[in-house]
Design a protein around this motif. Structure first.
Motif, PDB file in Angstrom:
ATOM      1  N   VAL A   1     -57.720  66.672  23.523  1.00 43.72           N
ATOM      2  CA  VAL A   1     -58.927  65.938  23.915  1.00 43.72           C
ATOM      3  C   VAL A   1     -59.975  66.910  24.443  1.00 43.72           C
ATOM      4  CG1 VAL A   1     -59.823  64.332  25.605  1.00 43.72           C
ATOM      5  CG2 VAL A   1     -57.760  63.772  24.348  1.00 43.72           C
ATOM      6  N   ILE A   2     -59.522  67.821  25.285  1.00 49.87           N
ATOM      7  CA  ILE A   2     -60.471  68.809  25.832  1.00 49.87           C
ATOM      8  C   ILE A   2     -61.103  69.608  24.705  1.00 49.87           C
ATOM      9  CG2 ILE A   2     -60.535  71.010  27.054  1.00 49.87           C
ATOM     10  CD1 ILE A   2     -59.195  69.858  29.282  1.00 49.87           C
ATOM     11  N   PHE A   3     -60.276  69.960  23.738  1.00 52.74           N
ATOM     12  CA  PHE A   3     -60.831  70.701  22.596  1.00 52.74           C
ATOM     13  C   PHE A   3     -61.915  69.885  21.910  1.00 52.74           C
ATOM     14  CE2 PHE A   3     -61.194  71.507  18.154  1.00 52.74           C
ATOM     15  CZ  PHE A   3     -61.259  72.886  18.078  1.00 52.74           C
ATOM     16  N   GLY A   4     -61.563  68.627  21.639  1.00 52.45           N
ATOM     17  CA  GLY A   4     -62.514  67.787  20.919  1.00 52.45           C
ATOM     18  C   GLY A   4     -63.832  67.683  21.652  1.00 52.45           C
ATOM     19  N   VAL A   5     -63.743  67.441  22.949  1.00 56.49           N
ATOM     20  CA  VAL A   5     -64.969  67.277  23.729  1.00 56.49           C
ATOM     21  C   VAL A   5     -65.758  68.583  23.756  1.00 56.49           C
ATOM     22  CG1 VAL A   5     -65.872  66.796  26.006  1.00 56.49           C
ATOM     23  CG2 VAL A   5     -63.972  65.460  25.127  1.00 56.49           C
ATOM     24  N   ALA A   6     -65.054  69.678  24.032  1.00 49.56           N
ATOM     25  CA  ALA A   6     -65.747  70.963  24.130  1.00 49.56           C
ATOM     26  C   ALA A   6     -66.381  71.317  22.798  1.00 49.56           C
ATOM     27  CB  ALA A   6     -64.788  72.051  24.569  1.00 49.56           C
ATOM     28  N   TYR A   7     -65.656  71.011  21.724  1.00 52.19           N
ATOM     29  CA  TYR A   7     -66.220  71.332  20.409  1.00 52.19           C
ATOM     30  C   TYR A   7     -67.423  70.455  20.116  1.00 52.19           C
ATOM     31  CZ  TYR A   7     -66.534  72.336  15.487  1.00 52.19           C
ATOM     32  OH  TYR A   7     -66.983  72.726  14.260  1.00 52.19           O
ATOM     33  N   HIS A   8     -67.287  69.184  20.489  1.00 51.19           N
ATOM     34  CA  HIS A   8     -68.375  68.250  20.214  1.00 51.19           C
ATOM     35  C   HIS A   8     -69.652  68.679  20.936  1.00 51.19           C
ATOM     36  CE1 HIS A   8     -70.402  64.468  19.463  1.00 51.19           C
ATOM     37  NE2 HIS A   8     -70.720  64.428  20.741  1.00 51.19           N
ATOM     38  N   PHE A   9     -69.484  69.047  22.198  1.00 54.27           N
ATOM     39  CA  PHE A   9     -70.678  69.425  22.963  1.00 54.27           C
ATOM     40  C   PHE A   9     -71.003  70.902  22.818  1.00 54.27           C
ATOM     41  CE2 PHE A   9     -69.259  65.584  25.267  1.00 54.27           C
ATOM     42  CZ  PHE A   9     -70.380  64.818  25.031  1.00 54.27           C
ATOM     43  N   GLY A  10     -70.171  71.625  22.095  1.00 55.77           N
ATOM     44  CA  GLY A  10     -70.431  73.042  21.865  1.00 55.77           C
ATOM     45  C   GLY A  10     -70.380  73.885  23.107  1.00 55.77           C
ATOM     46  N   SER A  11     -69.638  73.433  24.087  1.00 55.41           N
ATOM     47  CA  SER A  11     -69.610  74.191  25.332  1.00 55.41           C
ATOM     48  C   SER A  11     -68.350  73.846  26.108  1.00 55.41           C
ATOM     49  CB  SER A  11     -70.835  73.838  26.174  1.00 55.41           C
ATOM     50  OG  SER A  11     -70.723  74.405  27.449  1.00 55.41           O
ATOM     51  N   THR A  12     -67.919  74.787  26.925  1.00 57.48           N
ATOM     52  CA  THR A  12     -66.828  74.469  27.838  1.00 57.48           C
ATOM     53  C   THR A  12     -67.367  74.284  29.249  1.00 57.48           C
ATOM     54  OG1 THR A  12     -66.426  76.814  28.186  1.00 57.48           O
ATOM     55  CG2 THR A  12     -65.082  75.723  26.533  1.00 57.48           C
TER      56      THR A  12
ATOM     57  N   VAL B   1     -59.352  83.863  24.550  1.00 52.97           N
ATOM     58  CA  VAL B   1     -58.809  83.450  23.255  1.00 52.97           C
ATOM     59  C   VAL B   1     -59.042  81.959  23.042  1.00 52.97           C
ATOM     60  CG1 VAL B   1     -56.706  83.248  21.904  1.00 52.97           C
ATOM     61  CG2 VAL B   1     -57.098  85.289  23.251  1.00 52.97           C
ATOM     62  N   TYR B   2     -58.727  81.167  24.052  1.00 51.39           N
ATOM     63  CA  TYR B   2     -58.938  79.721  23.927  1.00 51.39           C
ATOM     64  C   TYR B   2     -60.386  79.411  23.594  1.00 51.39           C
ATOM     65  CZ  TYR B   2     -54.571  79.223  26.578  1.00 51.39           C
ATOM     66  OH  TYR B   2     -53.299  79.296  27.003  1.00 51.39           O
ATOM     67  N   ARG B   3     -61.247  80.070  24.336  1.00 54.16           N
ATOM     68  CA  ARG B   3     -62.644  79.758  24.208  1.00 54.16           C
ATOM     69  C   ARG B   3     -63.134  80.056  22.803  1.00 54.16           C
ATOM     70  NH1 ARG B   3     -66.934  81.355  23.814  1.00 54.16           N
ATOM     71  NH2 ARG B   3     -68.855  80.488  24.640  1.00 54.16           N
ATOM     72  N   SER B   4     -62.691  81.181  22.263  1.00 57.11           N
ATOM     73  CA  SER B   4     -63.145  81.494  20.914  1.00 57.11           C
ATOM     74  C   SER B   4     -62.563  80.498  19.928  1.00 57.11           C
ATOM     75  CB  SER B   4     -62.780  82.917  20.542  1.00 57.11           C
ATOM     76  OG  SER B   4     -61.401  83.052  20.444  1.00 57.11           O
ATOM     77  N   LEU B   5     -61.326  80.059  20.160  1.00 58.33           N
ATOM     78  CA  LEU B   5     -60.746  79.081  19.238  1.00 58.33           C
ATOM     79  C   LEU B   5     -61.494  77.756  19.319  1.00 58.33           C
ATOM     80  CD1 LEU B   5     -56.948  79.778  19.704  1.00 58.33           C
ATOM     81  CD2 LEU B   5     -58.294  80.194  17.674  1.00 58.33           C
ATOM     82  N   ILE B   6     -61.925  77.395  20.526  1.00 55.30           N
ATOM     83  CA  ILE B   6     -62.653  76.139  20.677  1.00 55.30           C
ATOM     84  C   ILE B   6     -64.006  76.231  19.988  1.00 55.30           C
ATOM     85  CG2 ILE B   6     -63.849  74.667  22.327  1.00 55.30           C
ATOM     86  CD1 ILE B   6     -61.661  75.165  24.305  1.00 55.30           C
ATOM     87  N   ILE B   7     -64.739  77.281  20.322  1.00 53.28           N
ATOM     88  CA  ILE B   7     -66.101  77.363  19.806  1.00 53.28           C
ATOM     89  C   ILE B   7     -66.101  77.584  18.300  1.00 53.28           C
ATOM     90  CG2 ILE B   7     -68.294  78.590  20.011  1.00 53.28           C
ATOM     91  CD1 ILE B   7     -67.626  76.865  22.411  1.00 53.28           C
ATOM     92  N   GLU B   8     -65.100  78.327  17.797  1.00 55.12           N
ATOM     93  CA  GLU B   8     -65.039  78.523  16.352  1.00 55.12           C
ATOM     94  C   GLU B   8     -64.448  77.309  15.647  1.00 55.12           C
ATOM     95  OE1 GLU B   8     -65.959  81.487  14.578  1.00 55.12           O
ATOM     96  OE2 GLU B   8     -66.961  81.895  16.473  1.00 55.12           O
TER      97      GLU B   8
END
Lengths: 301, 233, 623, 489
Positions: A147-158, C406-413
């Motif tokens: 879920v965190i991945f999806g949200v972060a990817y959706h908003f393009g930010s962590t 590593v996580y961050r790059s996997l997320i953003i990519e």
């Protein structure tokens, strides 16, 4: 510069305090709801506070060693620190300096602290409890992290601050829950499991392993865990609100959202008996994970 | 059982001298209030009285509105509920459990059996009077007392705590020799619990004139020392 | 004479002196001293870590028309720093009391020091290689040198060493084949020639070369499916040797993959190549190998009941993070991957040393025969605690920072499944490291361990220094990220812009100084709350809740075996040992083929074969 | 130029005279062998150092193709140097049993020098026969049942092989009408047909008996397991190479670009597979080395089958490396016979022996920077360069075989260093002579490790010369020297 640092420090001090107070009411709400469901009256308004004060005010305290003490300190302290990473209306704390992933991992510090403290107690019930708690964590963190991945990817930010800002800029239509409803459901499921309430409370199983990790905790040790619980409820609900419900525009809507989010799992919780560990894993690895992956697939499309 | 034994114990309720600092007084009052409104109970279900507790806890009588919750281990609990006759074997466990509880702690004897052995008066294997082995704050007599009575009793205990009258737990430290003597009479001179009561009394300044005596001497002679494992470099 | 010559000379001197001085009792200290000298020399080359000029060795050979030369760039320097650092930690740990006890038990500490020194020399040569041929020579030297370290314990260690060398030779042969293909394509072994010709290679050539090199070098990293050798071989090495091997040995594989696949062949080419009938590119395939190398070894580690094996299996899993990060091909991922090499070395060495300390005192590393040692060995506990926090990748230790990158790059990519795979690995790690520390240091202290003491200073200091590094580089990751940035430049990758506390970015930044400070502030609040309560009385471990039971010292009141019973109930049936089965069936195939081959020679009808051969060969030509 | 003939004549003469001398003075007879070998060394070395281009030498007063011709190029002279050196090294200095073995060794020296130098197919055959006879005697010199049985097997196969070789030579003669190698080379076109190739196949299988070529190597394990280590070392190290060389000469001169290459390649591959696989399960060290040398010779054969200079280079490198390493390893088996499991703890009894074992094993596996690695590298690059799927298959098999080889050799090495147990043999100590022989070879290995660059260059030069077909033909047919008439330049 110095001003902004001072301001940040002030926020960092205030945020856990707010969290504690809100958390106390969350505990109360939880117990009240449970009581209502069971047609009871339930505890009075300040019951959570009474419990904590009483526990800290115990005359004799039993410690099994330094790590026992440090474990409790880490358990409370870790959450105190985590609150500084959770933006609330008007206060961002150090949310921009940490972000979502940091928060997710910082939230493991209290668990680790608790686990260490329990380990030092040399009580197998406690160790079994921790083993179950960690297993449960392995179970619910997987959908959670998707879920965190999806949200972060959706908003393009962590960055939680910018995630919230993006949502608020677009109103309800821009909220995570409207854009990613499937992820929101999966997230709620993961949130529920992470609270350690019924039916996912196998790790405290009072009648079986004597409340597991808490078996040797009395007095201020248990008090510390009660404090930790307030933070835990607060953190979980605020995180969910920040990810899916647009965070807090102001304190009123913010608190309403937070309590509402928490009410859902609590209402469900008391209707079920508990799952065994392996069933818990099976359940959580099946439905929420599937939902979350589906949600991510939609998000990435 | 000689009546003189009981005379050695100061009779409850005994009020503690108030502290001089007014702020400390307020604080003490607050803590006592909280203690009275948050009681975690460990119900040691030794006999039939236990059957009356579930109704007291659940929706009919709902103890939680008084801040009373059941707990599982002695470490977490404030009240020890002895719900029925105590056989001698059980008594060992009851004492162990009692000593493991963190003070302030309160004991409630439920049912007649805890008062005087009840229908087991003639049994060789039953401890008749609970308060010879540990200080009891409150007896709820009856065979068995109904949930209303239990709640009523608990409320009385709440009042006593609030008024600083429920200090029987201090008796155990201050008159440890007496209780230990009774325990030794029953279990033999090798009797020892893992909890270091004397040590606790020393640390928390609960030593009284009767804490040490002939029975504690026996204890110190026979016991296997259980020093806490301190960290060593 | 360049600094690099000096470094290699001192390293050679270390090897010679430790080799000759086997009987000298203080040989360990000599080795430590010389390794310190190596470290200092390397630090004098420190400009490399901040983008300095490449340092060439002044010597070089030309063999069979192929020039061999050695040089250090930022990447080599970074890896060399880790190598010498971990060797120094291991050597210093073994130099004092540990070595004495090892000698008493019939071991030869001089030989151990010699093998460590030899490994360091081989690794320094590998790291300095300036062309493919010297790379391969260095590679083989490292392989065989580490065999020495693995087998000196004798007994079962030799079996595992044997297994290792079979895998290692297989890997080396794959690499050799790759080298030969490159030689055929370019006519030389020079890096530049390969880099120049790489863009012109066709798909088949790229795939062949990549697979040959990836698995050839990957075997050293324990990448699946060639992971079976590593944990056992590392675990059976004598304590400090394990720390050294676990910290850096497998990373040589990563270094070689970095140089050959990422730097020379180029990841861009791999991304272009689609694997038919799948959504994957060749790069994705490699990433998935890395991801599976994270998950499976981590969960195998979860099942171990021996502390050293548990850690060794994690070593394989952590290698996957480095690879996955580097293959993402963005500044964050590659920085994370490279930084993880450093971080992993520090905490893994600390962990292995801590376990060695436990073994030193208790004579066992069986997780079911330990417990409660925290009161007796608090410093070792502290080291292990810091180490496991690093290994699990939880703030505030350095392991978190590299994993975060590593996580961050996997997320953003946008690589959700890989991200989930790496997080699952982390979660599994948390589970198993807790089991490690719980079964070793927490819980009930066994009767027979009542009287043990903390290990002597000569052992605690290296451990504590390592854990201090783990914490400091977690608190101020910028220190390492400087070197990582230079290494990225040396690799031809985009450099990660960073601050002392982490990274600044609009897409989510990390400032460990703030995070750590707040965390410790939180701990302070927790402590304040805690100590506001009445002071606690310490009680004996047997004054414990047991449902009213009276505990006695002879009762084993420690939950250690099958620690994650609930989890294993569910996933236990997934451990089928398929790879072991695969391995053993391969061995049986070779064995039966071998038996069949011998049949030809065992029986008395060679004339018949001759006849058959004639007929066949005549048929071959005439028929 | 004429005194190179002494290299053949002298040892043969000495071999025949040895009984006589022995009857006269036993002491003097023991000096004869080494002296003759030294002399051979001297002659050959002088030529090897001073020769600038290949020279053909016609004996008997007729010019080639009619006369008996010797072909003196760097390769043949190198072998001519190595033969006496090797024999000197493996000479039975401590032998007190009599002159027979020495006579056989001298016979061997003469025959093998003849084989190395001869430029005539029939002469090669004759010397090969002589060599066989000598080697039978040597193989049987252990004087026990097993050795006799093994030798008998050897004899049978060898005998069949000779017949085949002779048939092959006969076929060549029917096709070309000549047996002079250079002349055959000139007429090579006539051999590029089925009959010619069949002739080559027959010769390969015939002479291949000595070269341990699959499948005519059935004698190898038994003979090596029963013969004295010195003899095994000689057979595996030296004699096999001479047989290979004879085949290679024929290949280069007449069959360089025909299917013959594939024949060698296939036989080599099979040899590698069979040899290494069998060695993997061998129970004692001697058999293990025997199988291993089958595998190694398979590799040599594969290397020679690579077309062009690259093949010659790779083949020579592999061959010379094996020539250096295998005798040393065989020498180490002297007191390490019996099952491998009895070798546990042998390193403690013979530390130098164990160290040498590891040294040679590493080189044999091809671990850099030992010479074996360079040889293997040359071979591998050659195989890839051949650019043919069969050669790539050979490459794969070669590399796999290396893994297997590493497995069994290192398994032994670890066994040596394991602590002794109840199985271990009590007398695993090496004699001083054995150790010094192995050490000498070890020193050579180390020296070549440090002088790999000049060695490689020299070897490449030799290979280039040896693989130059037209040079060979021209040397013999247009520049042959009749020794009586001309002097060395």
């Amino acid at each position: 510069m110095a001003n902004s640092i001072l301001l940040t420090i002030l926020e960092v001090i205030l945020m856990p305090l707010v969290a504690f107070i809100v958390g106390l009411f969350m505990v109360l709400m939880m117990r009240k709801l449970a009581a209502k469901l069971q047609r009871r009256v339930g505890p009075p308004l300040f019951q959570p506070l009474y419990d904590i004060v009483k526990l800290y005010g115990k005359q004799t305290q039993i410690s099994h060693g330094l790590i026992h003490d440090i474990g409790i300190i880490m358990a409370v302290g870790g959450y105190v620190a985590a609150e500084a990473l959770l933006p609330v209306p008007g206060m961002d704390g150090i949310a921009a300096k940490g972000g979502l992933v940091t928060l997710a991992y910082l939230m493991m510090v209290p668990s680790l602290g608790l686990a260490l403290g329990v380990g030092q107690c040399a009580n197998p019930n406690g160790s079994i409890g921790i083993s179950r708690a960690l297993t449960a964590m392995l179970a619910y963190d997987i959908p959670f992290i998707i879920v965190i991945f999806g949200v972060a990817y959706h908003f393009g930010s962590t960055n939680l601050v910018s995630i919230i800002a993006t949502q608020q800029a677009e109103g309800i239509a821009g909220w995570g829950i409207s854009e990613m409803p499937i992820l929101a459901i999966a997230g709620l499921f993961a949130l529920h499991a992470s609270l350690g309430k019924q039916p996912f409370e196998i790790y405290i199983a009072p009648a079986e392993i004597a409340t597991g990790p808490m078996v040797e905790m009395g007095g201020k040790f248990l008090g510390g865990l009660f404090v930790m619980q307030t933070f835990q409820l607060y953190t979980a609900s605020v995180l969910y609100v920040s990810l899916f419900l647009g965070g807090g525009e102001n304190w009123v809507t913010f608190l309403i959202k937070c309590f509402a989010v928490l009410a859902i799992p609590v209402l469900i919780a008391y209707l079920f008996p508990r799952y065994r560990t392996e069933d818990l894993i099976r359940l959580v690895w099946k439905w929420p994970v599937m939902l979350a992956l589906l949600g991510v697939a939609f998000v990435m499309n | 059982m000689k009546s003189t034994d009981l005379d050695r114990i100061e009779v409850n309720p005994k009020t503690m001298p108030k502290r001089t600092n007014p702020l400390a007084n307020v604080f003490d009052d607050l803590v006592r209030f909280c203690r009275s409104r948050s009681m975690f109970m460990l119900h040691y279900c030794t006999g039939c009285g236990a059957i009356e507790l579930p109704p007291a806890m659940t929706s009919r009588f709902d103890m939680e509105r008084l801040g009373i919750q059941p707990m599982v281990t002695p470490r977490q609990a404030d009240i020890l509920l002895i719900t029925g006759y105590v056989s001698i074997k059980t008594l060992k466990r009851v004492i162990l459990t009692y000593e493991q509880m963190g003070s302030p702690k309160y004991v409630i004897g439920i049912c007649s059996c805890t008062v005087n052995g009840g229908m087991y008066w003639q049994s060789y294997a039953t401890a008749k009077k609970l308060d010879e082995y540990m200080p009891v704050d409150l007896y709820i007599a009856g065979c068995m007392p109904r949930p209303e009575a239990v709640i009523e009793g608990l409320q009385q205990l709440m009042d006593k705590i609030k008024n600083d009258q429920a200090n029987s737990w201090k008796q155990y430290y201050e008159n440890y020799d007496y209780y230990l003597g009774n325990q030794q009479k029953l279990f033999g001179n090798n009797w020892q619990t893992p909890t270091d009561v004397i040590g606790e009394a020393e640390i928390y300044r609960l030593m009284g004139p009767q804490t040490l005596g002939e029975h504690t001497k026996i204890l110190q002679q026979v016991q296997k020392p259980m020093e806490p494992l301190e960290m060593k470099l | 004479m360049s600094m690099l010559d000096t470094l290699l000379l001192i390293s050679l001197l270390t090897v010679l002196l430790t080799g000759l001085g086997q009987r000298v009792t203080f040989i360990g200290w000599i080795a430590t001293l010389l390794l310190t000298a190596q470290l200092l020399t390397l630090l004098l080359m420190g400009k490399l870590g901040y983008g300095g000029e490449i340092i060439d060795a002044s010597f070089g050979f030309s063999i069979l028309g192929q020039p061999l030369n050695w040089r250090y760039d930022a990447l080599s320097w970074f890896f060399a720093l880790i190598t010498i650092g971990s060797a120094l930690a291991g050597s210093a740990f073994a130099a004092g009391a540990w070595g004495d006890q090892y000698r008493k038990e019939g071991g030869n500490p001089g030989l151990l020091q010699f093998s460590i020194a030899l490994n360091v020399l081989a690794m320094l040569l590998l790291l300095g290689s300036g062309d493919l041929l010297s790379l391969f020579i260095g590679w083989e030297l490292v392989s065989w040198a580490s065999l020495l370290l693995m087998v000196i314990a004798g007994g079962r260690a030799s079996e595992f060493g044997m297994r290792y060398i079979v895998y290692a030779t297989a890997g080396a042969m794959a690499v050799l084949a790759g080298l030969a293909i490159i030689f055929q394509l370019t006519g030389s072994f020079a890096y530049d020639d390969l880099a120049a010709v790489a863009p012109a290679l066709n798909t088949l050539q790229i795939v062949t070369l990549t697979l040959l090199f990836f698995f050839g070098f990957g075997i050293k990293m324990g990448l699946l499916p060639f992971h079976l050798w590593q944990a056992d071989a590392y675990a059976e090495t004598p304590g400090p040797g394990t720390a050294f091997l676990g910290a850096i040995s497998s990373r040589m594989g990563l270094y070689a993959i970095l140089v050959v696949i990422i730097q020379l062949i180029g990841l861009v080419r791999l991304i272009e190549i689609e694997i038919p009938y799948s959504f994957l590119s060749l790069r994705d395939l490699l990433m998935w190998v890395a991801a599976i190398s994270i998950i499976i070894p981590t969960f195998i580690a979860l099942r171990q009941s021996d502390a050293r094996r548990l850690l060794a299996w994690h070593g394989i899993g952590q290698g996957g993070y480095m690879l996955i990060g580097l293959l993402v091909l963005d500044p964050y991922g590659s920085a994370g991957g490279l930084m993880h090499v450093f971080n992993h070395a520090t905490y893994q060495a600390a962990l292995f040393l801590s376990v060695s300390a436990v073994i030193y005192r208790t004579r066992t590393s069986d997780l079911n025969r330990l417990g409660g040692l925290v009161t007796r060995m608090p410093l070792s506990f502290l080291v292990m605690l810091i180490g496991i926090i690093g290994l699990a990748g939880i703030p505030p230790m350095n392991g978190f920072v590299s994993k975060w990158l590593v996580y961050r790059s996997l997320i953003i990519e946008g690589m959700p499944l890989l991200f989930v795979a790496s997080v699952i690995g982390t979660l599994g790690t948390i589970l198993s490291v807790y089991k490690l520390i719980h079964n070793t240091f927490l819980g009930q202290l066994r009767l027979e361990h009542e009287h043990i003491r903390e290990v002597p200073l000569s052992m605690t200091i290296p451990m504590l220094v390592l854990s201090a590094i783990v914490f400091i580089t977690g608190f101020m990751p910028g220190l390492v990220l400087d070197w990582v940035g230079s290494a990225q430049v040396a690799l031809g990758m985009p450099q990660l812009a960073h601050t002392l506390g982490g990274v600044e970015s609009t897409q989510g930044s990390l400032d460990m100084i703030w995070v750590c400070s707040v965390l410790f502030g939180g701990f302070a609040v927790g402590a304040l709350l805690f100590y506001s309560g009445n002071k606690a009385k310490r009680v004996h471990q047997l004054d414990n809740y047991a449902g009213g039971h009276f505990l006695t010292a002879d009762v084993r009141y420690h939950y250690s075996d099958n620690f994650y019973a609930g989890l294993m109930h569910h996933i236990g049936s997934w451990y089928r040992g398929s790879f072991l089965w695969l391995e053993s069936s391969l061995i049986s195939v070779v064995s039966s083929l071998s038996g069949g081959a011998q049949l030809l020679y065992n029986s008395f009808h060679p004339a018949l074969y001759l006849l058959m051969a004639i007929t066949l060969s005549l048929y071959f030509f005439i028929g | 130029m004429n005194n190179i003939a002494f290299n053949i004549a002298l040892p043969l003469l000495a071999a025949f005279l040895l009984p006589v001398i022995h009857n006269g003075s036993a002491k003097a007879s023991r000096l004869v062998g080494p002296f003759v070998l030294l002399a051979m060394c001297w002659f050959a070395a002088a030529y090897f150092i001073f020769i600038e281009h290949p020279v053909a030498l016609a004996l008997g007063g007729f010019l080639p193709p009619l006369g008996i011709s010797f072909h003196l190029d760097q390769l043949s002279l190198l072998m001519a140097v190595i033969i006496p050196l090797m024999l000197l090294l493996l000479w039975p200095y401590t032998n007190r049993e009599g002159f027979r073995e020495e006579a056989l060794l001298l016979l061997l020296a003469g025959a093998s020098s003849g084989m190395a130098l001869s430029g005539d197919l029939f002469n090669i055959y004759v010397f090969y026969e002589l060599l066989s006879v000598a080697s039978f005697g040597l193989a049987a010199s252990t004087h026990n049942g097993a050795a006799f049985a093994a030798t008998f097997r050897y004899l049978v196969i060898s005998g069949l092989g000779t017949v085949l070789a002779l048939t092959g030579i006969g076929l060549i003669y029917t096709q070309t009408g000549t047996l002079n190698l250079a002349h055959i080379g000139q007429l090579a076109a006539q051999l590029d047909n089925n009959v010619g190739l069949a002739a080559f196949a027959l010769i390969v299988l015939g002479i291949g008996v000595k070269a341990e070529i699959f499948p005519v190597n059935g004698w190898v394990p038994e003979v090596y397991a029963t013969a004295k280590p010195r003899i095994s070392a000689l057979l595996a190290g030296l004699i096999s190479k001479l047989a290979v060389l004879a085949i290679v000469r024929l290949l280069v001169v007449a069959y360089a670009d025909t299917d013959a290459l594939s024949l060698l390649l296939v036989l080599g591959i099979l040899g590698i597979i069979w040899g290494e696989l069998s060695a993997w399960r061998a129970k004692d060290l001697k058999r293990m080395f025997a199988f291993s040398s089958i595998g190694q010779l398979g590799m040599v054969l594969v290397a020679f089958s690579i077309p062009g200079e690259a093949g010659m280079f790779a083949g020579l490198a592999m061959m010379l490396h094996h020539l250096l390493v295998k005798p040393a390893l065989f020498m180490l088996t002297e007191n390490w016979s019996g099952s491998i499991s009895s070798l546990t703890g042998a390193a403690r009894q013979s530390p130098l022996g164990a160290a040498l074992f590891i040294l040679f094993a590493l080189s044999l596996i091809g671990v850099p920077p030992f010479p074996g690695f360079w040889a293997k590298l040359i071979m591998v690059t050659g195989l890839v360069g051949a650019d043919d799927s069969l050669y790539l298959l050979a490459l794969g098999i070669l590399l796999t075989a290396t893994v297997i080889e590493a497995n069994y050799l290192i398994r032994c090495a670890i066994q040596l260093y394991a602590p002794a147990d109840e199985n271990s043999s009590q007398s695993a100590k090496h004699g001083r002579l054995t150790l010094s022989i192995s050490s000498a070879l070890g020193v050579v290995l180390i020296i070549s490790l440090f002088s790999i660059t000049p060695l490689g260059n020299k070897l490449y030069q030799i290979a280039a010369e040896a693989s130059n077909r037209s040079l060979y033909i021209n040397t013999t047919l247009s520049n042959a020297q009749v020794p009586a008439l001309r002097k060395i330049q």
